[in-house]
Design an enzyme around this catalytic site. Sequence first.
Site, PDB file in Angstrom:
ATOM      1  N   ASP A 183     -17.366   4.117   8.541  1.00 59.49           N
ATOM      2  CA  ASP A 183     -17.186   4.557   7.160  1.00 59.49           C
ATOM      3  C   ASP A 183     -18.442   4.571   6.283  1.00 59.49           C
ATOM      4  OD1 ASP A 183     -14.700   4.267   8.262  1.00 59.49           O
ATOM      5  OD2 ASP A 183     -13.959   2.848   6.791  1.00 59.49           O
ATOM      6  N   GLU A 418     -13.256  -8.835  13.564  1.00 53.41           N
ATOM      7  CA  GLU A 418     -13.408  -7.382  13.430  1.00 53.41           C
ATOM      8  C   GLU A 418     -14.859  -6.972  13.719  1.00 53.41           C
ATOM      9  OE1 GLU A 418     -12.501  -6.254   9.452  1.00 53.41           O
ATOM     10  OE2 GLU A 418     -12.644  -4.096   9.818  1.00 53.41           O
TER      11      GLU A 418
HETATM   12  C1  2M8 Z   1     -11.980   1.024   8.897  1.00 54.90           C
HETATM   13  O1  2M8 Z   1     -11.605   2.141   8.110  1.00 54.90           O
HETATM   14  C2  2M8 Z   1     -10.556   2.064   7.129  1.00 54.90           C
HETATM   15  C3  2M8 Z   1     -10.350   3.474   6.581  1.00 54.90           C
HETATM   16  O2  2M8 Z   1      -9.901   4.310   7.611  1.00 54.90           O
HETATM   17  C4  2M8 Z   1     -10.845   1.108   6.001  1.00 54.90           C
HETATM   18  O3  2M8 Z   1     -11.983   0.661   5.827  1.00 54.90           O
HETATM   19  O4  2M8 Z   1      -9.902   0.781   5.259  1.00 54.90           O
HETATM   20  C5  2M8 Z   1     -12.979   1.516   9.944  1.00 54.90           C
HETATM   21  O5  2M8 Z   1     -13.600   0.419  10.573  1.00 54.90           O
HETATM   22  C6  2M8 Z   1     -12.280   2.392  10.979  1.00 54.90           C
HETATM   23  O6  2M8 Z   1     -13.136   2.724  12.033  1.00 54.90           O
HETATM   24  C7  2M8 Z   1     -11.034   1.702  11.558  1.00 54.90           C
HETATM   25  O7  2M8 Z   1     -10.335   2.598  12.368  1.00 54.90           O
HETATM   26  C8  2M8 Z   1     -10.120   1.175  10.445  1.00 54.90           C
HETATM   27  C9  2M8 Z   1      -8.982   0.297  10.968  1.00 54.90           C
HETATM   28  O8  2M8 Z   1      -9.493  -0.693  11.849  1.00 54.90           O
HETATM   29  O9  2M8 Z   1     -10.857   0.396   9.494  1.00 54.90           O
END
Ligand code: 2M8
Length: 450
Positions: A183, A418
């Site tokens: 992101d 994470e």
């Molecule tokens: C993160 O992205 C989401 C938005 O899609 C967020 O920050 O709320 C990123 O690390 C993405 O790669 C990942 O798929 C998601 C859920 O783990 O979180």
Amino acid sequence: MTAGAVPTRIGGTAEPAGLSRLAVATLDANWEHDHTVPSRTLYPHQWSWDSAFIAIGLAHVRPGRAWRELASLFRAQWADGRVPHIVFNPALRVGAYFPGPELWRSADVPGAPSVATSGLVQPPVHALAALLAYRRAPDQHGLAALRQLYPALVAQQRYLAQRRDVAGDGLVCVVHPWESGLDNSPAWDEPMAAVDAEAAVMRAYRRHDTAHADAAHRPTDLDYARYLAIVAAYRDHGYADRDLADGHPFLVECPLFNAAFSSAEHALADIAALTGFDPGPHRVRADRVTEALVRRLYDPGTGTFQPRDLRTDRLVGARTVLGLAPLLLPNLPNRQVDALVAEATSARFGVARRMDRPLPSHDRTAPDFEPLRYWRGPSWLNIGWLVRRGLTTHGHPELAAGLRRSMIDLVAGAGCHEYFHPDTGAGLGSPAFGWTAALLLDLLADESTC
Ligand code: 2M8
């Protein structure tokens, strides 16, 4: 062992059985009726590429769930073939995640599924995941599931090839940094700087992420203001992909996304061969995408792949870990393979037979390297897993083994976090994260699988 716990270390290295128990406990705790949430607190819905990585790990221990994971995601596929990056769980309260269904409004779009989803996509690692899930648990049930998924995986590729080739060069264009999966990577700083938004708009919203993670480890309010502005532009265009070049605020060709796109054709060729379909067209397409990737995103000056900002038609300057992703492709020419191995083993990324620090998400020698902030420095297991697979594919088993060991050590030291501090290995973000647990199981299972 409960999810979030750190296993006892034995002689400096945690015992594999203890690590494996921790990973299974994490996946079990995150299982939600037909899918696995990335994190109960930060990400309580279903995410697209998370489910793919998670299915690979589940195949080792809960193969039935691996197939349910992929099937539930693909039930939310739109009529045009796009696989949404978030599938919202209708049972959760409003506000359980921001931005929720009320911002995306998928129900207003003809061809969207009955369940609420986002309108964006994520890197198409699902065909590879399905193939590997089958290879990890090759039984009749798996073969039937693979056969059932095949047309949906083909439709996913067709959507990307036909609707998202904005430049007409054979590559997929991402329309939002969330589509890249990385992101707030420094790779997006240049294209994001052109997106008109003020951090102050965030006063009107309540961010959910900063209630569960340190704000200093997350994207900034200005990032979020821009994320929302891009979502609004795409949504107000009906999530239609026509005329994107005329005004959409963020249009970028990403090396990781396109490496996944080409790798999906390789995987589909193998799935087709296993299930009685014709592998030939997939191999032709894989060659075409890899050729376009080299032509459009490889920079001979830096010796790595860099995203192309379609609004300026220039490669972005930042050297992030995204550039290493094309190693995943078995048909990558030797010249680029050698350049990427040099990039991976340089002081920027530090891959080695014995690694003293984990693989970072950004060039650790860059002035904008941030060891705590999300995709701007910290180490992530999904990226290490992809790079390790690439090193194995291209005949670098010792580097692959060094990377594997460093990833296992990270979880042994901190648990299924994470992401991890790229110097100390301290756990960051969610402490019980789905793909970390799943990919750890895959890494533990076999030293040489690819
Ligand atoms: C993160 O992205 C989401 C938005 O899609 C967020 O920050 O709320 C990123 O690390 C993405 O790669 C990942 O798929 C998601 C859920 O783990 O979180």
